[in-house]
Motif scaffolding. Structure first.
Motif, PDB file in Angstrom:
ATOM      1  N   LEU A  65      -8.486   9.089  85.423  1.00 30.22           N
ATOM      2  CA  LEU A  65      -8.486   9.140  86.970  1.00 30.22           C
ATOM      3  C   LEU A  65      -7.230   9.908  87.365  1.00 30.22           C
ATOM      4  N   LEU A  66      -6.081   9.674  86.591  1.00 35.74           N
ATOM      5  CA  LEU A  66      -4.700  10.392  86.931  1.00 35.74           C
ATOM      6  C   LEU A  66      -4.876  11.749  86.536  1.00 35.74           C
ATOM      7  N   ILE A  67      -5.434  12.203  85.530  1.00 32.42           N
ATOM      8  CA  ILE A  67      -5.685  13.771  85.080  1.00 32.42           C
ATOM      9  C   ILE A  67      -6.503  14.258  86.024  1.00 32.42           C
ATOM     10  N   ALA A  68      -7.637  13.644  86.437  1.00 33.92           N
ATOM     11  CA  ALA A  68      -8.611  13.995  87.223  1.00 33.92           C
ATOM     12  C   ALA A  68      -8.094  14.588  88.575  1.00 33.92           C
ATOM     13  N   ILE A  69      -7.385  13.497  89.129  1.00 33.42           N
ATOM     14  CA  ILE A  69      -6.669  13.768  90.274  1.00 33.42           C
ATOM     15  C   ILE A  69      -5.681  14.789  90.356  1.00 33.42           C
ATOM     16  N   GLY A  70      -4.851  14.767  89.759  1.00 36.15           N
ATOM     17  CA  GLY A  70      -3.871  15.983  89.628  1.00 36.15           C
ATOM     18  C   GLY A  70      -4.630  17.405  89.215  1.00 36.15           C
ATOM     19  N   LEU A  71      -5.612  17.539  88.415  1.00 31.99           N
ATOM     20  CA  LEU A  71      -6.124  18.865  88.312  1.00 31.99           C
ATOM     21  C   LEU A  71      -6.739  19.249  89.642  1.00 31.99           C
ATOM     22  N   LYS A  72      -7.540  18.280  90.293  1.00 28.81           N
ATOM     23  CA  LYS A  72      -8.327  18.795  91.585  1.00 28.81           C
ATOM     24  C   LYS A  72      -7.138  19.543  92.632  1.00 28.81           C
ATOM     25  N   GLY A  73      -6.085  18.444  92.545  1.00 27.84           N
ATOM     26  CA  GLY A  73      -5.008  19.130  93.622  1.00 27.84           C
ATOM     27  C   GLY A  73      -4.488  20.272  93.196  1.00 27.84           C
ATOM     28  N   GLY A  74      -4.231  20.346  91.620  1.00 23.56           N
ATOM     29  CA  GLY A  74      -3.409  21.609  91.307  1.00 23.56           C
ATOM     30  C   GLY A  74      -4.429  22.831  91.456  1.00 23.56           C
ATOM     31  N   VAL A  75      -5.550  22.849  91.264  1.00 22.39           N
ATOM     32  CA  VAL A  75      -6.518  23.906  91.683  1.00 22.39           C
ATOM     33  C   VAL A  75      -6.540  24.263  93.156  1.00 22.39           C
ATOM     34  N   ALA A  76      -6.535  23.306  93.994  1.00 21.93           N
ATOM     35  CA  ALA A  76      -6.380  23.580  95.416  1.00 21.93           C
ATOM     36  C   ALA A  76      -5.416  24.185  95.786  1.00 21.93           C
ATOM     37  N   LEU A  77      -4.160  23.717  95.264  1.00 23.30           N
ATOM     38  CA  LEU A  77      -2.942  24.265  95.452  1.00 23.30           C
ATOM     39  C   LEU A  77      -2.688  25.857  95.030  1.00 23.30           C
TER      40      LEU A  77
END
Length: 310
Positions: free
Chosen positions: A37-49
């Motif tokens: 969950l931590l990786i998935a949330i980070g990845l999604k936010g990073g792609v959007a950023l």
């Protein structure tokens, strides 16, 4: 209102534990789900950023850091009416900090409603953890004679598992961008909600274990654990409006402010304020605030944001 299926998994775990079922998830699986969950949330936010330009986000990050510190101070002032300095400071740190799981459920709820939010909310999630913990330690130590091992505390806050995985995922997503992350999407994007449902099943089991401790803490702690999220959500919503965030962004910031940490904060407070009673903060944050936000708070915060922006 129909509850999101992932929330129903939390209810299942809660009811199973209260009924004294022998249902348990293997500890190793719980750890694995947390990492995912931590990786998935980070990845999604990073792609959007990676799609963003400009420096406005930097000022917003500064604002939410100050907001996290301010929420901790408010919580401490309220809790000091009935609790000692150490217990009030440690519990205030939990409420000034944030819950990754609550954020994940709120994000899934927004997606189910077809409401979009700004990508920098994932950055807000990461940075709001730190000021609350530091302020909480300072409040506990002001006027006291005990010393804090700041090096050990900094290591726990900045290099703890939650922060490393969340910020690491954010950085990887930002560097890889939309095209680079496509090969990972079947795992981290498509399976996000199924994995979240299993995690919430375990959280329901854990929450039931904390409910028994509420009786010993008294009505004051229960009242604070119910009212604090509502007040803090309103403060978060007002800050979001001042920032110019969208309805979805305002709802997520309100949810972050309303949530309380039960992963990073307990670990940090155990190191920095060992004399505090963890039963108080965990009974409040995990026994009351977490289920309240999941079952009632998240839909309420979206409704409030929609009314403000109507």
């Amino acid at each position: 209102m129909t509850l999101d299926p992932v929330v129903l998994f939390f209810v299942l775990g809660l009811l199973a534990a209260l009924a004294k079922s022998d249902l348990k998830l293997p500890p190793a699986l719980y750890e694995t789900l947390s990492v995912f969950l931590l990786i998935a949330i980070g990845l999604k936010g990073g792609v959007a950023l990676s799609k963003l330009t400009g420096s406005a986000v930097l000022w917003q990050v500064v604002a939410v850091i100050l907001l996290g510190a301010g929420l901790t101070l408010v919580a401490f002032a309220v809790l000091r009416w009935r609790l000692g300095r150490a217990d009030a400071a440690a519990t205030a740190a939990h409420y000034g900090s944030v819950s990754v799981v609550t954020f994940a459920v709120a994000s899934a709820y927004l997606a189910r409603q077809g409401v979009e939010a700004e990508p920098q909310l994932t950055v807000f999630l990461a940075v709001m953890e730190m000021p609350a913990l530091v302020v909480g330690v300072l409040l506990a130590r002001i006027g006291g004679d005990k010393q804090v091992n700041w090096g050990r505390l900094a290591h726990e806050v900045f290099l703890g598992k939650s922060m490393v995985l969340l910020m690491g995922g954010l950085l990887i997503g930002w560097l890889a961008g939309v095209d680079g992350i496509k090969s990972l999407s079947p795992l981290y994007i498509d399976l996000f909600k199924p994995v979240l449902s299993l995690f919430l099943l375990e959280m329901g089991l854990l929450t039931a274990g904390k409910l028994a401790g509420l009786r010993a803490q008294g009505l004051f702690v229960v009242a604070v654990a119910l009212l604090m999220p509502l007040v803090f959500a309103a403060l978060g919503l007002a800050t979001a409006v001042a920032m110019g965030l969208s309805v979805g962004g305002a709802m997520l910031l309100a949810t972050l402010c309303a949530s309380s940490s039960y992963i990073a904060a307990p670990a940090a407070m155990r190191i920095a304020v060992p004399e505090a009673n963890p039963a108080i903060s965990l009974a409040a944050s995990l026994g009351v605030t977490f289920p309240f936000n999941l079952l009632l708070g998240i839909p309420l915060y979206l409704w409030l944001a929609q009314q403000v922006y109507a």
